[in-house]
Design a protein around this motif. Sequence first.
Motif, mmCIF file in Angstrom:
data_model
loop_
_atom_site.group_PDB
_atom_site.id
_atom_site.type_symbol
_atom_site.label_atom_id
_atom_site.label_comp_id
_atom_site.label_asym_id
_atom_site.label_seq_id
_atom_site.Cartn_x
_atom_site.Cartn_y
_atom_site.Cartn_z
ATOM 1 N N UNK A 205 0.823 -1.215 0.000
ATOM 2 C CA UNK A 205 0.000 0.000 0.000
ATOM 3 C C UNK A 205 0.857 1.266 0.000
ATOM 4 N N UNK A 206 1.968 1.220 -0.746
ATOM 5 C CA UNK A 206 2.817 2.388 -0.879
ATOM 6 C C UNK A 206 3.840 2.571 0.220
ATOM 7 N N UNK A 207 3.895 1.652 1.196
ATOM 8 C CA UNK A 207 4.831 1.757 2.324
ATOM 9 C C UNK A 207 5.910 0.693 2.164
ATOM 10 N N UNK A 208 7.184 1.094 2.221
ATOM 11 C CA UNK A 208 8.271 0.146 2.022
ATOM 12 C C UNK A 208 8.269 -0.903 3.122
ATOM 13 N N UNK A 209 8.447 -2.160 2.717
ATOM 14 C CA UNK A 209 8.495 -3.283 3.658
ATOM 15 C C UNK A 209 9.888 -3.902 3.713
ATOM 16 N N UNK A 210 10.465 -4.168 2.543
ATOM 17 C CA UNK A 210 11.783 -4.791 2.503
ATOM 18 C C UNK A 210 12.651 -4.144 1.428
ATOM 19 N N UNK A 211 13.952 -4.109 1.704
ATOM 20 C CA UNK A 211 14.969 -3.766 0.720
ATOM 21 C C UNK A 211 15.883 -4.975 0.568
ATOM 22 N N UNK A 212 16.009 -5.478 -0.640
ATOM 23 C CA UNK A 212 16.841 -6.648 -0.902
ATOM 24 C C UNK A 212 18.006 -6.245 -1.797
ATOM 25 N N UNK A 213 19.227 -6.457 -1.311
ATOM 26 C CA UNK A 213 20.434 -6.135 -2.061
ATOM 27 C C UNK A 213 20.928 -7.413 -2.747
ATOM 28 N N UNK A 214 21.130 -7.330 -4.061
ATOM 29 C CA UNK A 214 21.408 -8.499 -4.879
ATOM 30 C C UNK A 214 22.888 -8.545 -5.279
ATOM 31 N N UNK A 215 23.456 -9.761 -5.240
ATOM 32 C CA UNK A 215 24.820 -9.988 -5.713
ATOM 33 C C UNK A 215 24.778 -10.133 -7.224
ATOM 34 N N UNK A 216 25.447 -9.229 -7.941
ATOM 35 C CA UNK A 216 25.423 -9.275 -9.405
ATOM 36 C C UNK A 216 25.959 -10.602 -9.928
ATOM 37 N N UNK A 217 26.968 -11.149 -9.276
ATOM 38 C CA UNK A 217 27.611 -12.360 -9.776
ATOM 39 C C UNK A 217 26.687 -13.569 -9.728
ATOM 40 N N UNK A 218 25.871 -13.647 -8.674
ATOM 41 C CA UNK A 218 25.025 -14.835 -8.500
ATOM 42 C C UNK A 218 23.544 -14.569 -8.705
ATOM 43 N N UNK A 219 23.128 -13.289 -8.598
ATOM 44 C CA UNK A 219 21.714 -12.966 -8.666
ATOM 45 C C UNK A 219 20.967 -13.289 -7.395
ATOM 46 N N UNK A 220 21.708 -13.652 -6.324
ATOM 47 C CA UNK A 220 21.094 -14.017 -5.051
ATOM 48 C C UNK A 220 21.197 -12.862 -4.059
ATOM 49 N N UNK A 221 20.314 -12.848 -3.036
ATOM 50 C CA UNK A 221 20.360 -11.762 -2.054
ATOM 51 C C UNK A 221 21.627 -11.800 -1.202
ATOM 52 N N UNK A 222 22.221 -10.624 -1.001
ATOM 53 C CA UNK A 222 23.314 -10.464 -0.047
ATOM 54 C C UNK A 222 22.792 -9.996 1.300
ATOM 55 N N UNK A 223 21.706 -9.229 1.261
ATOM 56 C CA UNK A 223 21.157 -8.659 2.490
ATOM 57 C C UNK A 223 19.688 -8.336 2.243
ATOM 58 N N UNK A 224 18.847 -8.692 3.209
ATOM 59 C CA UNK A 224 17.422 -8.368 3.146
ATOM 60 C C UNK A 224 17.073 -7.570 4.386
ATOM 61 N N UNK A 225 16.656 -6.323 4.189
ATOM 62 C CA UNK A 225 16.318 -5.438 5.297
ATOM 63 C C UNK A 225 14.799 -5.324 5.428
ATOM 64 N N UNK A 226 14.320 -5.340 6.669
ATOM 65 C CA UNK A 226 12.888 -5.225 6.945
ATOM 66 C C UNK A 226 12.623 -3.889 7.648
ATOM 67 N N UNK A 227 11.572 -3.192 7.212
ATOM 68 C CA UNK A 227 11.283 -1.854 7.721
ATOM 69 C C UNK A 227 9.865 -1.784 8.283
ATOM 70 N N UNK A 228 9.715 -0.913 9.247
ATOM 71 C CA UNK A 228 8.385 -0.593 9.775
ATOM 72 C C UNK A 228 8.305 0.920 9.980
ATOM 73 N N UNK A 229 7.362 1.539 9.273
ATOM 74 C CA UNK A 229 7.186 2.992 9.335
ATOM 75 C C UNK A 229 8.493 3.727 9.031
ATOM 76 N N UNK A 230 9.196 3.208 8.050
ATOM 77 C CA UNK A 230 10.414 3.875 7.590
ATOM 78 C C UNK A 230 11.666 3.541 8.374
#
Length: 267
Positions: A205-230
């Motif tokens: 609903x327009x509110x950020x929940x997760x930021x996922x940082x991707x490894x270019x070499x593998x295409x897999x997540x390096x870090x997944x961040x979870x947010x609440x109210x920014x």
Amino acid sequence: MQTVYEAANAAEAHMIADLLRQEGVVAHVRGEHLQGALGELPAAGLVRLEVHEEDHARARDFIARWEAAQPPEPRATEAHRSKGGGCLGGLLVGVLAGTLAATAFFRVPTATDGVDHNGDGVLDERWTVSAAGTLLKSEADRNLDGRVDFVSHFDRRGQIASAEADDDFNGTFETHLTFVRGNIDTAHVDTDGDGFPDLHAAYANGVVQTNTFIDRATGLPLRVEHHRLGKLTHAELDADHDGVLDTEMTFSPLGEVTSRRARPPSP
């Protein structure tokens, strides 16, 4: 209910009813079965569209604009009138022409307007609309440097569907957004300018929940961040870059790490 349009045939009536529905007006087709009962006989006025009284003026305004956008009807020749298939062929051609005209009416850019925020005579926001008045695209120069750095695209209902952004104002659109019901749904960002979108953000609903940082070499997540109210609340991390999120961290309201532990392996 009030009659708002008398159609030449049921196909035309249903097409216009669909167009009205996209404008938020519910129209009912009446009389199509009576037309069918008459076979090849003319049935002018039998097939009609009816709308609720409160929608009548809006529906008539739309239909008037739709009729103005239609191509002129070609004059029938004796040769066409003498062929049994002429009526059906003419009907199909007419429906096709009407469909194409309706598409152009809603989707072909016809006008541009905008806002000059700094009074320099150049539009810093530009809006492109169709003949129906539906917004198709908007372009914005947010930092007023003379270059467009945010472009929004709208669907046939005038709702925003996607956008591209140049958030570091270097002339490259590194951020690509999708929208659902007017709210941001996803963002894909090339944070280092190498052409690979290495940050994927998910929204609710327009509110950020997760930021996922991707490894270019593998295409897999390096870090997944979870947010609440920014605010960052917790994250999973691939500490040894082996493609597995092996570490869990929690954060204080100021973003300080409050705990760090090994993440249990997936079963």
